[in-house]
Motif scaffolding. Structure first.
Motif: not given
Ligand code: ATP
Ligand code: MG
Length: 204
Positions: A14-15, A40, A58
């Motif tokens: 994130d990111p 993720p 994400r």
């Protein structure tokens, strides 16, 4: 395929940034991995003190960042599972999908330190080999780690964190070259990390 060696790189992403990508690439080279799966998290239980961007954003940034590398893939197992993400579930699901593969769980020195406190560490170590990578500001300590199950790897130091990337965007500072170009553009397009509420995805 039998004997496939698969790296598993879990993260909030994130990111996603070049620190993650360099770490995965370095471990893939050193351990002869056939593939690195980026995973993720769903709703991350460690980070409840801040609003985490939607899992779908994400996930898409991770896809964009890894698209050019034929050995990098992205898994939705954690995004699609209900509830908070636990590494034991991630590894169990990936093992079920790829029963013949040898799994190498890649994690930063900060996260590896928590292995020692994981109640299920024996179950973890049966599912995967653990690879702890250096990151600036965190030291690797192998004092109490089970022998043979954990490797420590020095990766080229990249003083990049997602926290810093988010702060930069919020302050109007550039994140070019800290994250892949497509991720810079995606952050801009979706208005992520600006002060104020994150805009809803169209149709969401
Ligand atoms: P945040 O600042 O929000 O905690 P982060 O940069 O730590 O984000 P995560 O998604 O939490 O990113 O990290 C996923 C994994 O990547 C973790 O195991 C973390 O230790 C590792 N990692 C993150 N940044 C680096 C880096 N610059 N070099 C090596 N490993 C890293
Ligand atoms: Mg982190």
């Amino acid at each position: 395929m039998t004997g496939t060696r698969i790296g598993v790189m879990g993260g909030t992403f994130d990111p996603i940034h070049h620190g993650h990508l360099v770490a995965a690439s370095e471990v893939a080279g050193l351990f002869g991995l056939d593939e690195v799966v980026f995973v993720p998290t769903g709703q991350p239980w460690q980070k409840t003190e801040r609003a985490v961007s939607p899992a779908e954003d994400r996930y898409l940034m991770t896809v964009i960042a890894t698209a050019s590398n034929p050995r990098f893939t992205v898994s939705r197992v954690d995004v699609d599972r209900e509830g908070p993400t636990y590494t034991i579930d991630t590894l169990t699901d990936l093992h079920r999908q790829r029963p013949d593969a040898e799994l190498f769980f890649i994690t930063g020195a900060d996260a590896l330190a928590q292995i020692l406190t994981w109640r299920d560490s024996e179950r973890f170590l049966r599912l995967a080999h653990f690879v702890g990578v250096t990151r600036p500001g965190f030291t690797l300590a192998d004092g109490h780690l089970p022998e043979g199950a954990v490797s420590l790897v020095e990766v080229p130091a990249l003083a990049i964190s997602s926290t810093d990337c988010r702060d930069r965007v919020a302050r109007g500072m550039p994140v070019w070259y800290l994250v892949p170009d497509g991720v810079v553009q995606y952050i801009e397009k979706r208005g992520l990390y600006r002060s104020g509420p994150v805009p809803r995805r169209p149709g969401a």
